[in-house]
Enzyme design. Structure first.
Site: not given
Length: 456
Positions: A2, A50, A53, A74-76, A99, A290, A367
């Site tokens: 976000c 926003r 998610i 912003n985030g989770e 959350d 890719i 990763g």
């Protein structure tokens, strides 16, 4: 992701403030296409773009209100369900399944210490209407960005520097110290510094409190040696890592939209996808790769083929960018990065994300960051060997050197150079090591840049 933005500035009139926050949010629309909104109670303005998610309903749009608090986040927070359960037992009530609301309730319950309970990635600002305090925080490893400008008692913040360029106190003066760091080390940032003198970055694992025209920055977490080295045998530690790794993937899968994965075929992304495929056999996992053909070809698809052969719920997608696409992508990547791009990996990542979006995948596991905390870079071995030398464990240091030489096929001359660097790292702190490297480029700098003070 976000996009967050906002400010506390009593010199801005309400009408001008509304227009300003709209401009700031428009500059970072790409971070959150699902909803753009702002809230104001002058001199405070919070804005939010926003990307939905968790809890996709409008009630979870931001800025979100909870009693006397308003947040732009912003985030989770991956362990929000566990925290929510604890708060429910304490008598807290919730009107959403997000959350974001859990963060607000946690702040009311535990104040600044609430972030110590969070597992996840975040950058947020909470306005406390009663105490007239803006509480800002950034996650432990600085995954989510938080930039700000502070001066003359006013405060502006945003997810990207481009949004802050609309601030009346933005100064476009270039930070030459950061330019030198980029050219020598490839660093896009350093501590709280950015490429602009007026713009700062909130350091990782830090809170920022703005009150009465002043800011205070507090570090809430640090990685101690006791946290790194656990007791027990190698097998016991291996099982502990495996358990934590699996638990992390399980929590990262908490999403109300489809979760896919960036799959290069390397050790890190392959491990993540293999565990996820085994953990969620009922889910189809779209993966994105890719590759490059022609001169200087880079193609790791054979490794992806092996993984897809073993786990039938992997649905792999591949793409090879053409030369003209790469040139066009370079401009877009530079725009979105906000800083000079020190390598080509960001361009490959751009095409991975574009391919994922084209296949309706909003969340990707990958990763990125594994090399940083699992010792995947060549220069990490200098420190590992150096730490053994520092502890007077010469035989163990030489054994590590031999393993490093064998693994990477190093000729004797290069191995000797690694050993010399290891001795140097054993007797100098990190600043001393980097200053040694910086001195090598001093003759190449013009008179304006030759003052190296303040670089480390």
């Amino acid at each position: 992701m976000c996009g967050i933005a906002g400010f506390v500035d009593a010199s801005i009139k309400p009408g001008a403030g509304e227009e300003l926050i709209k401009k700031m949010l428009f500059g970072i629309t790409h971070r959150g296409p699902d909803c753009s909104a702002h809230w104001s109670e002058f001199p405070v303005v919070l804005g939010h773009n926003r990307l939905s998610i968790i809890d996709l309903v409008d009630a979870s749009n931001q800025p979100m209100h909870y009693q006397d608090y308003v947040i732009s986040f912003n985030g989770e927070i991956y362990n929000y369900l566990e925290i929510k359960e604890e708060l429910l037992k304490m008598g807290f009530q919730f009107s959403t399944h997000s959350d974001t609301e859990v963060i607000l309730a946690a702040y009311k319950a535990w104040g600044e210490d609430c972030v110590k309970r969070f597992m996840g990635m975040w950058a947020f600002a909470i306005w406390d209407k009663v105490n007239r305090v803006l509480f800002c925080s950034r996650d432990r490893f600085g995954i989510k960005p938080f930039y700000y400008i502070f001066g003359s008692g006013v405060f502006y913040f945003a997810s990207e520097v481009k949004a802050l360029k609309h601030s009346p106190i933005f100064n476009g003066q270039i930070n030459n110290r950061q330019v030198i760091r980029l050219l020598q080390f490839g660093w896009a940032d350093y501590k709280d510094e950015t490429f602009y003198e007026s713009v700062k970055s909130l350091p990782e694992a830090s809170n920022l409190i703005f009150k009465n025209g002043k800011i205070e920055i507090k570090r809430y977490w640090d990685l101690s040696e006791k946290q790194i080295i656990s007791e027990g045998s190698f097998e016991e530690r291996k099982e502990k890592f495996k358990s934590l790794f699996e638990d992390s993937i399980r929590m990262h899968y908490r999403s109300d939209v489809e979760v896919g994965a960036a799959l290069s075929g390397g050790l890190d992304s392959s491990s993540i996808v293999a565990v996820a495929a085994n953990m969620f056999p009922e889910k189809t996992i779209k993966t994105f790769n890719i590759f490059y053909e022609g001169s200087g070809a880079v193609d790791e698809r054979p490794f992806v083929y092996e993984l897809a052969k073993k786990y039938k719920n992997i649905d792999p997608y591949y793409y090879s960018p053409k030369d003209d696409e790469l040139l066009d992508a370079l401009d877009k990547v530079n725009y979105h990065q906000d800083v000079p791009v020190p390598g080509s990996s960001a361009i490959s990542q751009y095409f991975v994300m574009k391919m994922a979006k084209g296949n309706n995948v909003t969340v990707l596991l990958d990763g990125q960051g594994a090399d940083e905390y699992l010792g995947g870079y060549m220069h990490t071995f200098n420190r590992m060997i150096g730490s053994q030398l520092q502890n007077k464990k010469l035989l163990k240091a030489l054994k590590l050197l031999q393993l490093h030489k064998k693994e990477h096929g190093l000729p004797g001359k290069e191995a000797a150079m690694v050993l010399l660097k290891s001795f140097y790292t054993a007797s100098h702190n990190e600043s001393g090591i980097y200053n040694f490297d910086l001195k090598r480029i001093k003759p190449l700098l013009n008179r304006k840049f030759k003052d190296m003070s303040g670089l480390m």
